[in-house]
Motif scaffolding. Structure first.
Motif, mmCIF file in Angstrom:
data_model
loop_
_atom_site.group_PDB
_atom_site.id
_atom_site.type_symbol
_atom_site.label_atom_id
_atom_site.label_comp_id
_atom_site.label_asym_id
_atom_site.label_seq_id
_atom_site.Cartn_x
_atom_site.Cartn_y
_atom_site.Cartn_z
ATOM 1 N N VAL A 1 51.135 34.718 46.081
ATOM 2 C CA VAL A 1 51.020 34.326 44.672
ATOM 3 C C VAL A 1 50.538 35.547 43.879
ATOM 4 O O VAL A 1 49.479 36.100 44.167
ATOM 5 C CB VAL A 1 50.035 33.156 44.493
ATOM 6 N N ILE A 2 51.328 35.976 42.889
ATOM 7 C CA ILE A 2 50.946 37.168 42.121
ATOM 8 C C ILE A 2 50.615 36.835 40.666
ATOM 9 O O ILE A 2 50.127 37.691 39.930
ATOM 10 C CB ILE A 2 52.023 38.274 42.191
ATOM 11 N N ALA A 3 50.888 35.614 40.238
ATOM 12 C CA ALA A 3 50.554 35.224 38.860
ATOM 13 C C ALA A 3 50.574 33.708 38.754
ATOM 14 O O ALA A 3 51.232 33.031 39.548
ATOM 15 C CB ALA A 3 51.567 35.816 37.877
ATOM 16 N N PHE A 4 49.837 33.189 37.780
ATOM 17 C CA PHE A 4 49.911 31.750 37.513
ATOM 18 C C PHE A 4 49.679 31.492 36.035
ATOM 19 O O PHE A 4 49.125 32.336 35.308
ATOM 20 C CB PHE A 4 48.940 30.953 38.392
ATOM 21 N N LEU A 5 50.128 30.332 35.611
ATOM 22 C CA LEU A 5 49.994 29.930 34.204
ATOM 23 C C LEU A 5 49.747 28.429 34.157
ATOM 24 O O LEU A 5 50.388 27.661 34.876
ATOM 25 C CB LEU A 5 51.277 30.282 33.443
ATOM 26 N N CYS A 6 48.811 28.004 33.313
ATOM 27 C CA CYS A 6 48.554 26.576 33.093
ATOM 28 C C CYS A 6 48.639 26.278 31.604
ATOM 29 O O CYS A 6 48.205 27.095 30.775
ATOM 30 C CB CYS A 6 47.143 26.184 33.540
ATOM 31 N N GLN B 1 45.876 42.005 39.661
ATOM 32 C CA GLN B 1 45.697 43.391 39.195
ATOM 33 C C GLN B 1 46.801 44.346 39.688
ATOM 34 O O GLN B 1 47.384 45.093 38.913
ATOM 35 C CB GLN B 1 44.331 43.881 39.690
ATOM 36 N N SER B 2 47.104 44.276 40.984
ATOM 37 C CA SER B 2 48.051 45.241 41.585
ATOM 38 C C SER B 2 49.492 45.040 41.105
ATOM 39 O O SER B 2 50.350 45.873 41.367
ATOM 40 C CB SER B 2 48.005 45.118 43.112
ATOM 41 N N GLU B 3 49.773 43.936 40.428
ATOM 42 C CA GLU B 3 51.154 43.641 40.000
ATOM 43 C C GLU B 3 51.299 43.691 38.482
ATOM 44 O O GLU B 3 52.324 43.264 37.948
ATOM 45 C CB GLU B 3 51.572 42.246 40.499
ATOM 46 N N ARG B 4 50.250 44.185 37.814
ATOM 47 C CA ARG B 4 50.326 44.223 36.344
ATOM 48 C C ARG B 4 51.231 45.350 35.877
ATOM 49 O O ARG B 4 51.453 46.317 36.567
ATOM 50 C CB ARG B 4 48.916 44.381 35.740
ATOM 51 N N ARG B 5 51.720 45.196 34.673
ATOM 52 C CA ARG B 5 52.570 46.197 34.007
ATOM 53 C C ARG B 5 53.908 46.378 34.720
ATOM 54 O O ARG B 5 54.472 47.457 34.730
ATOM 55 C CB ARG B 5 51.807 47.513 33.926
ATOM 56 N N LYS B 6 54.370 45.285 35.351
ATOM 57 C CA LYS B 6 55.680 45.337 36.015
ATOM 58 C C LYS B 6 56.597 44.252 35.446
ATOM 59 O O LYS B 6 57.589 43.881 36.073
ATOM 60 C CB LYS B 6 55.520 45.117 37.522
ATOM 61 N N GLY B 7 56.180 43.656 34.317
ATOM 62 C CA GLY B 7 57.048 42.666 33.679
ATOM 63 C C GLY B 7 56.837 41.228 34.143
ATOM 64 O O GLY B 7 57.553 40.317 33.717
ATOM 65 N N VAL B 8 55.839 41.006 35.026
ATOM 66 C CA VAL B 8 55.644 39.659 35.580
ATOM 67 C C VAL B 8 55.131 38.684 34.507
ATOM 68 O O VAL B 8 55.612 37.554 34.387
ATOM 69 C CB VAL B 8 54.675 39.697 36.789
ATOM 70 N N GLY B 9 54.155 39.147 33.714
ATOM 71 C CA GLY B 9 53.612 38.284 32.653
ATOM 72 C C GLY B 9 54.704 37.881 31.678
ATOM 73 O O GLY B 9 54.817 36.705 31.295
ATOM 74 N N ARG B 10 55.537 38.826 31.335
ATOM 75 C CA ARG B 10 56.629 38.567 30.401
ATOM 76 C C ARG B 10 57.642 37.574 30.987
ATOM 77 O O ARG B 10 58.105 36.661 30.308
ATOM 78 C CB ARG B 10 57.322 39.893 30.106
ATOM 79 N N GLN B 11 57.949 37.771 32.266
ATOM 80 C CA GLN B 11 58.903 36.890 32.948
ATOM 81 C C GLN B 11 58.376 35.448 32.970
ATOM 82 O O GLN B 11 59.107 34.498 32.680
ATOM 83 C CB GLN B 11 59.084 37.414 34.385
ATOM 84 N N LEU B 12 57.082 35.309 33.265
ATOM 85 C CA LEU B 12 56.485 33.973 33.340
ATOM 86 C C LEU B 12 56.441 33.320 31.961
ATOM 87 O O LEU B 12 56.753 32.133 31.808
ATOM 88 C CB LEU B 12 55.085 34.095 33.964
ATOM 89 N N LEU B 13 56.091 34.099 30.948
ATOM 90 C CA LEU B 13 56.060 33.543 29.581
ATOM 91 C C LEU B 13 57.453 33.132 29.116
ATOM 92 O O LEU B 13 57.618 32.072 28.504
ATOM 93 C CB LEU B 13 55.517 34.587 28.610
#
Ligand SMILES: CC(C)(COP(=O)(O)OP(=O)(O)OC[C@H]1O[C@@H](n2cnc3c(N)ncnc32)[C@H](O)[C@@H]1OP(=O)(O)O)[C@@H](O)C(=O)NCCC(=O)NCCS
Length: 150
Positions: free
Chosen positions: A47-52, A69-81
């Motif tokens: 699990v590298i990210a989660f959203l509630c 932390q280790s997976e930040r700035r790779k577009g994951v937050g944007r993909q999840l949003l």
């Protein structure tokens, strides 16, 4: 997100400001109006990210978004949003809201890129450390105005 994901999510949250504890996460999983998603790394399944968040008729609120932390700035937050915006659109949501610390430039940049704008401020909203909150909102287009998925 499933109950068996909680140990990994708690590790991910361990060093975060305003970190959520097990009770809060279990409370969200039990929320009838809640939605919870995790992102896993292909191959390891970690699990590298989660959203509630929650949907209330035609409004949604994102309560928590966190990327390890280790997976930040790779577009994951944007993909999840992006995924959550589409999910909300299919549910008939018209507006999505969220709050963040005024000092959280990374999150603010992310949300602005994703079409959110600042609509207000809450003084001394956060504790440990005390800080004001910015309130942001994004309008959401219904992908199919003739249908709503509930
Ligand atoms: C905020 C957070 C979710 C961003 O996730 P992420 O996967 O690293 O973000 P992305 O890689 O998708 O970045 C998308 C955009 O956000 C902005 N951004 C992300 N991290 C940033 C940083 N450290 N500094 C400045 N801008 C940043 C950039 O505009 C970025 O686009 P770019 O990489 O093309 O410049 C992540 O930093 C995090 O989990 N932080 C701790 C928890 C948190 O603050 N959650 C939000 C509270 S509401």
């Amino acid at each position: 997100m499933q109950p068996e994901d909680l140990p990994e999510i708690l590790t991910l949250e361990a060093d975060a400001l305003s970190a959520w504890n097990r009770d809060q996460l279990e409370g969200e999983l039990a929320q009838p109006t809640g939605f919870q998603f995790v992102v896993r790394r292909k191959g390891t399944d970690k699990v590298i990210a989660f959203l509630c968040g929650r949907v209330m008729v035609d409004e949604a609120e994102i309560l928590k978004l966190s990327v390890v932390q280790s997976e930040r700035r790779k577009g994951v937050g944007r993909q999840l949003l992006d995924f959550v915006v589409k999910f909300c659109s299919e549910k008939g949501v018209k507006n999505c809201f969220l709050e963040l610390r005024v000092s959280n430039t990374a999150a603010r940049n992310l949300y602005e890129k994703e079409g959110f704008s600042i609509i207000g401020k809450r003084n001394n909203y956060y504790i440990e450390p005390a800080e004001d909150a910015i309130i942001m909102k994004r309008k959401i287009e219904n992908s199919n105005p003739n249908t709503i998925i509930r």
